[in-house]
Design a protein around this motif. Structure first.
Motif, PDB file in Angstrom:
ATOM      1  N   PHE A 134       0.846  -1.197   0.000  1.00  0.00           N
ATOM      2  CA  PHE A 134       0.000   0.000   0.000  1.00  0.00           C
ATOM      3  C   PHE A 134       0.881   1.246   0.000  1.00  0.00           C
ATOM      4  O   PHE A 134       2.018   1.234   0.464  1.00  0.00           O
ATOM      5  CB  PHE A 134      -0.965   0.010   1.189  1.00  0.00           C
ATOM      6  CG  PHE A 134      -0.333  -0.181   2.538  1.00  0.00           C
ATOM      7  CD1 PHE A 134       0.198   0.885   3.255  1.00  0.00           C
ATOM      8  CD2 PHE A 134      -0.276  -1.452   3.110  1.00  0.00           C
ATOM      9  CE1 PHE A 134       0.767   0.708   4.498  1.00  0.00           C
ATOM     10  CE2 PHE A 134       0.296  -1.642   4.364  1.00  0.00           C
ATOM     11  CZ  PHE A 134       0.822  -0.553   5.060  1.00  0.00           C
ATOM     12  N   SER A 135       0.331   2.325  -0.549  1.00  0.00           N
ATOM     13  CA  SER A 135       1.128   3.525  -0.797  1.00  0.00           C
ATOM     14  C   SER A 135       1.150   4.496   0.371  1.00  0.00           C
ATOM     15  O   SER A 135       2.142   5.199   0.589  1.00  0.00           O
ATOM     16  CB  SER A 135       0.611   4.248  -2.047  1.00  0.00           C
ATOM     17  OG  SER A 135      -0.765   4.563  -1.901  1.00  0.00           O
ATOM     18  N   ASP A 136       0.047   4.590   1.141  1.00  0.00           N
ATOM     19  CA  ASP A 136      -0.039   5.542   2.247  1.00  0.00           C
ATOM     20  C   ASP A 136      -1.160   5.101   3.179  1.00  0.00           C
ATOM     21  O   ASP A 136      -1.773   4.040   2.990  1.00  0.00           O
ATOM     22  CB  ASP A 136      -0.270   6.971   1.731  1.00  0.00           C
ATOM     23  CG  ASP A 136      -1.474   7.076   0.803  1.00  0.00           C
ATOM     24  OD1 ASP A 136      -2.412   6.261   0.931  1.00  0.00           O
ATOM     25  OD2 ASP A 136      -1.482   7.971  -0.061  1.00  0.00           O
ATOM     26  N   GLU A 137      -1.438   5.913   4.198  1.00  0.00           N
ATOM     27  CA  GLU A 137      -2.434   5.534   5.201  1.00  0.00           C
ATOM     28  C   GLU A 137      -3.822   5.390   4.578  1.00  0.00           C
ATOM     29  O   GLU A 137      -4.554   4.441   4.885  1.00  0.00           O
ATOM     30  CB  GLU A 137      -2.461   6.578   6.326  1.00  0.00           C
ATOM     31  CG  GLU A 137      -3.371   6.189   7.494  1.00  0.00           C
ATOM     32  CD  GLU A 137      -3.197   7.117   8.683  1.00  0.00           C
ATOM     33  OE1 GLU A 137      -3.968   6.965   9.650  1.00  0.00           O
ATOM     34  OE2 GLU A 137      -2.303   7.978   8.654  1.00  0.00           O
ATOM     35  N   GLU A 138      -4.182   6.311   3.709  1.00  0.00           N
ATOM     36  CA  GLU A 138      -5.499   6.235   3.072  1.00  0.00           C
ATOM     37  C   GLU A 138      -5.641   4.953   2.264  1.00  0.00           C
ATOM     38  O   GLU A 138      -6.673   4.262   2.321  1.00  0.00           O
ATOM     39  CB  GLU A 138      -5.702   7.454   2.175  1.00  0.00           C
ATOM     40  CG  GLU A 138      -7.058   7.482   1.484  1.00  0.00           C
ATOM     41  CD  GLU A 138      -7.219   8.698   0.579  1.00  0.00           C
ATOM     42  OE1 GLU A 138      -8.277   8.807  -0.067  1.00  0.00           O
ATOM     43  OE2 GLU A 138      -6.286   9.530   0.517  1.00  0.00           O
ATOM     44  N   ASP A 139      -4.592   4.604   1.530  1.00  0.00           N
ATOM     45  CA  ASP A 139      -4.610   3.390   0.732  1.00  0.00           C
ATOM     46  C   ASP A 139      -4.678   2.152   1.621  1.00  0.00           C
ATOM     47  O   ASP A 139      -5.330   1.160   1.279  1.00  0.00           O
ATOM     48  CB  ASP A 139      -3.364   3.337  -0.161  1.00  0.00           C
ATOM     49  CG  ASP A 139      -3.417   2.215  -1.192  1.00  0.00           C
ATOM     50  OD1 ASP A 139      -4.523   1.881  -1.641  1.00  0.00           O
ATOM     51  OD2 ASP A 139      -2.343   1.684  -1.538  1.00  0.00           O
ATOM     52  N   ALA A 140      -4.005   2.220   2.785  1.00  0.00           N
ATOM     53  CA  ALA A 140      -4.033   1.093   3.719  1.00  0.00           C
ATOM     54  C   ALA A 140      -5.450   0.827   4.220  1.00  0.00           C
ATOM     55  O   ALA A 140      -5.893  -0.330   4.309  1.00  0.00           O
ATOM     56  CB  ALA A 140      -3.084   1.355   4.880  1.00  0.00           C
ATOM     57  N   PHE A 157      -8.241   1.662   2.701  1.00  0.00           N
ATOM     58  CA  PHE A 157      -9.005   1.156   1.558  1.00  0.00           C
ATOM     59  C   PHE A 157      -8.746  -0.337   1.360  1.00  0.00           C
ATOM     60  O   PHE A 157      -9.675  -1.128   1.172  1.00  0.00           O
ATOM     61  CB  PHE A 157      -8.618   1.933   0.304  1.00  0.00           C
ATOM     62  CG  PHE A 157      -9.242   1.415  -0.955  1.00  0.00           C
ATOM     63  CD1 PHE A 157     -10.534   1.776  -1.315  1.00  0.00           C
ATOM     64  CD2 PHE A 157      -8.538   0.548  -1.787  1.00  0.00           C
ATOM     65  CE1 PHE A 157     -11.118   1.284  -2.487  1.00  0.00           C
ATOM     66  CE2 PHE A 157      -9.108   0.051  -2.955  1.00  0.00           C
ATOM     67  CZ  PHE A 157     -10.402   0.421  -3.296  1.00  0.00           C
ATOM     68  N   LEU A 158      -7.472  -0.721   1.410  1.00  0.00           N
ATOM     69  CA  LEU A 158      -7.107  -2.123   1.181  1.00  0.00           C
ATOM     70  C   LEU A 158      -7.636  -3.022   2.294  1.00  0.00           C
ATOM     71  O   LEU A 158      -8.107  -4.135   2.036  1.00  0.00           O
ATOM     72  CB  LEU A 158      -5.584  -2.231   1.062  1.00  0.00           C
ATOM     73  CG  LEU A 158      -5.006  -3.618   0.789  1.00  0.00           C
ATOM     74  CD1 LEU A 158      -5.611  -4.230  -0.470  1.00  0.00           C
ATOM     75  CD2 LEU A 158      -3.485  -3.535   0.663  1.00  0.00           C
ATOM     76  N   GLU A 202     -11.151  -3.746   1.768  1.00  0.00           N
ATOM     77  CA  GLU A 202     -11.293  -4.656   0.625  1.00  0.00           C
ATOM     78  C   GLU A 202     -10.990  -6.095   1.025  1.00  0.00           C
ATOM     79  O   GLU A 202     -11.697  -7.038   0.621  1.00  0.00           O
ATOM     80  CB  GLU A 202     -10.356  -4.200  -0.489  1.00  0.00           C
ATOM     81  CG  GLU A 202     -10.437  -5.021  -1.761  1.00  0.00           C
ATOM     82  CD  GLU A 202      -9.471  -4.501  -2.815  1.00  0.00           C
ATOM     83  OE1 GLU A 202      -8.381  -5.106  -2.972  1.00  0.00           O
ATOM     84  OE2 GLU A 202      -9.784  -3.489  -3.461  1.00  0.00           O
TER      85      GLU A 202
END
Length: 398
Positions: A137-143, A145-146, A149
């Motif tokens: 994951f790229s950053d906290e927001e992406d984490a 989201f993942l 999911e």
């Protein structure tokens, strides 16, 4: 292929049992050339006698010093034929030195598939093997989201890391927030779905052509991550019988990753409830702790000597008999429990089944305990009886 003669061993003293590599290589006629950052006087007498020469550097993380050490040996002894530490921590250093001195083995261009967990996952898919869902994951927001999911709980760990260090089981959004608030997450981390199951391994040694000349396996009573999280005791054992599906999948990974003249240590989940295998990661080194010694206790051979035979003449000479099941049982000094049986009682009870009792250095004690007991038996039932006897404990009376 010309027989190698000059073998540089990076950090030959650590871990202590790996000093036997130098002993067996020297016995087979190699110039054993050690490089490390401790004083010569701190080496064991066994290692001093096994090394042709030792070069001390101030800092093994300073590549210029390491380069100069290898250059010194090359000037004095001629072409360097092998550079090896057998240690995951020095995997990249070994590869850099091999690249710069044109030495056989993994070089820098080979590292990504065996160092990054995301690249291992990609390679597993190319081999048509199942994998745990997840990605970097790229950053906290992406984490966040993942995680939504994949579904909680999730596992977060460094994409490039060693062992269970910095590995987290995240059970909720609040725990994920806490992870980011309390830890440096600037390096690449991978998040994966949590897989219910047991961890098993496929371990062994390949010859110079990539043929498996020896294989074994480890079964754990609990995952290493749980041992670290809960400060638990643990045991693991090498079974005499290796499941056919593990041999088949492990062999496919050896071929797919083109493992040659190396030890390997592959980790898998044996999933609940369907008992299917899911590859987790590859490590191009021997398994850690006392496991490499346990190979010897199971088979009554010398795996260090057989490695030296592979390097020298590409022959594994010892018969593989698998005479015993062999277990390592950890015990930790803590304030909550007292163990029912002391070491003298264990020696009396187990007799010849007890191979030895080890005091564990602090650096390994979180996982391997403060004391470790190695036990072997021909029958699994007897082995588990001994494990239970050693592990039995009662609550301390306040």
């Amino acid at each position: 292929m010309k027989q190698p003669k000059n073998f540089i061993i990076i950090s030959p003293h650590f871990p202590e049992n790996f000093s036997t590599f130098a002993v067996c290589l020297r016995e087979r006629g190699f110039n054993t050339l050690g490089i490390a950052d401790i004083a010569y006087d701190q080496l064991s007498d066994t290692l001093k006698n096994a090394l042709t020469e030792y070069y001390r550097v101030d800092d093994m993380n300073d590549y210029d010093q390491m380069y100069r050490a290898v250059a010194f040996f090359a000037h004095k002894y001629g072409r360097i034929d092998r550079i090896e530490s057998h240690n995951e921590h020095w995997l990249e250093l070994d590869a850099q030195l091999r690249t710069d001195f044109n030495v056989v083995g993994y070089n820098l261009t080979d590292l990504e598939p065996i160092k990054k967990k995301s690249s291992m996952k990609k390679q597993f898919r190319m081999l048509d093997l199942p994998v745990a869902e997840g990605r970097v994951f790229s950053d906290e927001e992406d984490a966040f989201f993942l995680a939504e999911e994949l579904g909680y709980p999730v596992i977060v760990k460094p994409d490039s890391g060693v062992g269970a260090g910095d590995t987290y089981k995240i059970k909720s959004p609040d725990e994920l927030t806490k992870l980011f608030n309390e830890n440096d997450m600037t390096n690449d981390f991978i998040m994966e779905e949590f897989i219910p199951g047991d961890v098993v391994t496929f371990d062994g040694l390949c010859d110079q052509e990539g043929q498996i000349v020896f294989y074994s396996s480890l079964d754990y009573n609990i995952a290493v991550l749980e041992t670290v999280e809960n400060d638990s005791d643990m045991y693991f054992y090498l079974p005499r019988e290796i499941p056919e599906d593990l041999i088949e999948m492990g062999s496919k990974i050896v071929e797919g990753f083109q493992v040659k003249e190396r030890f390997f240590h592959f980790e898998f989940f044996r999933t609940y409830p369907n008992s299917e295998l899911l590859p987790l990661e590859v490590n191009m080194r021997p398994p850690g702790g006392p496991t490499i010694d346990m190979f010897n206790y199971v088979n009554e051979f010398n795996i260090f000597a057989e490695y030296a035979n592979i390097v020298k003449e590409n022959q594994f000479k010892a018969p593989i008999n698998r005479l015993y099941n062999c277990a390592y049982i950890s015990r930790k000094a803590n304030k909550i429990f007292n163990y029912t049986h002391d070491n003298e009682a264990i020696r009396q009870k187990l007799g010849e089944s007890l191979v030895g009792i080890q005091s564990i250095p602090d650096i390994f004690s979180t996982i391997l305990g403060t004391e470790g007991y190695i036990v072997r038996c021909p029958e699994l039932e007897e082995l588990f009886d001994h494990i239970n006897y050693i592990s039995q404990r009662q609550e301390a009376v306040s």
